[in-house]
Enzyme design. Sequence first.
Site, PDB file in Angstrom:
ATOM      1  N   ASN A 127       0.842  -1.192   0.000  1.00 13.26           N
ATOM      2  CA  ASN A 127       0.000   0.000   0.000  1.00 13.26           C
ATOM      3  C   ASN A 127       0.882   1.249   0.000  1.00 13.26           C
ATOM      4  O   ASN A 127       1.681   1.447   0.918  1.00 13.26           O
ATOM      5  CB  ASN A 127      -0.906   0.003   1.231  1.00 13.26           C
ATOM      6  CG  ASN A 127      -1.953   1.097   1.192  1.00 13.26           C
ATOM      7  OD1 ASN A 127      -1.711   2.206   0.737  1.00 13.26           O
ATOM      8  ND2 ASN A 127      -3.138   0.789   1.696  1.00 13.26           N
ATOM      9  N   GLY A 129       0.293   4.173   0.762  1.00 18.10           N
ATOM     10  CA  GLY A 129       0.039   5.037   1.903  1.00 18.10           C
ATOM     11  C   GLY A 129       0.471   4.424   3.220  1.00 18.10           C
ATOM     12  O   GLY A 129       0.346   5.069   4.270  1.00 18.10           O
ATOM     13  N   GLU A 130       0.964   3.195   3.179  1.00 18.28           N
ATOM     14  CA  GLU A 130       1.390   2.531   4.419  1.00 18.28           C
ATOM     15  C   GLU A 130       2.884   2.205   4.345  1.00 18.28           C
ATOM     16  O   GLU A 130       3.713   3.076   4.589  1.00 18.28           O
ATOM     17  CB  GLU A 130       0.534   1.282   4.652  1.00 18.28           C
ATOM     18  CG  GLU A 130      -0.937   1.627   4.883  1.00 18.28           C
ATOM     19  CD  GLU A 130      -1.784   0.422   5.222  1.00 18.28           C
ATOM     20  OE1 GLU A 130      -1.447  -0.286   6.203  1.00 18.28           O
ATOM     21  OE2 GLU A 130      -2.775   0.165   4.510  1.00 18.28           O
ATOM     22  N   MET A 131       3.246   0.984   3.978  1.00 20.52           N
ATOM     23  CA  MET A 131       4.657   0.620   3.938  1.00 20.52           C
ATOM     24  C   MET A 131       5.302   0.964   2.596  1.00 20.52           C
ATOM     25  O   MET A 131       6.525   1.018   2.476  1.00 20.52           O
ATOM     26  CB  MET A 131       4.806  -0.867   4.271  1.00 20.52           C
ATOM     27  CG  MET A 131       4.318  -1.184   5.684  1.00 20.52           C
ATOM     28  SD  MET A 131       4.193  -2.938   6.099  1.00 20.52           S
ATOM     29  CE  MET A 131       5.901  -3.317   6.464  1.00 20.52           C
TER      30      MET A 131
END
Length: 336
Positions: A127, A129-131
Amino acid sequence: MKTTNSLQWALRAVAVAALMTTGSTMAQNQEPVSPVPAPKAVNPAAVELGKKLFFDPRLSKSGFISCNSCHNLSMGGTDNLKTSIGHNWQQGPINSPTVLNSRLNLAQFWDGRAADLKAQAGGPIANPGEMAFTHELAIETLKSIPGYVDEFKQVFRTDKLTIDEVTTAIAAFEETLVTPNSRFDQWLDGDKKALTKDELAGYQLFKDSGCVACHNGPNLGGNSFQKMGVVQAYKTASTAEGRKGVTGKDADRLSFKVPTLRNIELTYPYFHDGAAETMTQAVDLMGRLQLGREFSKDENAKIVAFLKTLTGQQPQIALPIMPPSTDKTPKPRPFN
């Protein structure tokens, strides 16, 4: 005759014990909640590998974010933030649900888009927006580390190393993250002194008010999807659509997986948007929005007292020592 009498008394004792056990089980079964069950039998080697991967930030583009960043095992399996922080300090779109007892959920993520823990484990890695990594780069990283290559081979009995093995190992570790023996579980198991008068009154209110319609079973939730704002519309700045994002149906807008109430004392703030900062606020909002009921200050306090009895024994985790990177390991990119 003496032997016969002894046998009769022994049989009677067994019958009484069985009756007491049956009675205890029946009493417990009459409750809409059951104790947290022990974790399923798992492969210890896979669990140990999964633990390393859960804590390893090298599965992220920045080399800084790990699964534990948003599901901190020293903080109730959450990050205690309204919404999580992703790569390059991005603000996440939703509150991070606890990983504790997540094996008991009918599906994973607030919208239930992942069927199980294995399906969930690969999502944050890729993702942006995450990792903010890719599965291909994650595998390239792991393959560049001899310690991981050897461990994967030992666990899976093959030279194959793909995202499938990675998510299988992470899920195996997460399966063990259960929190048994809360004071409420002790009460369910027959210790009638485990709860105070106010805590018991709070549990009775919890049942009588209808909270158990959604928060039931061993996880006190996690086993159904429900609309947020049944009696009154829920107003939020969050753009999260809930199940609508999975089904495409307008009727599923703001329908979310019911969160577990286990360890709720540790997993603040509450709701998918993190809007409720305290349990008192959460109980008040749930009463009005979902049940059409305004709890008095005393009623609210008693329900909160009950909710605090749901904190179980936290997993005792020894931090893993990660195998070292090599010259071939992709370098972290935390600032661009």
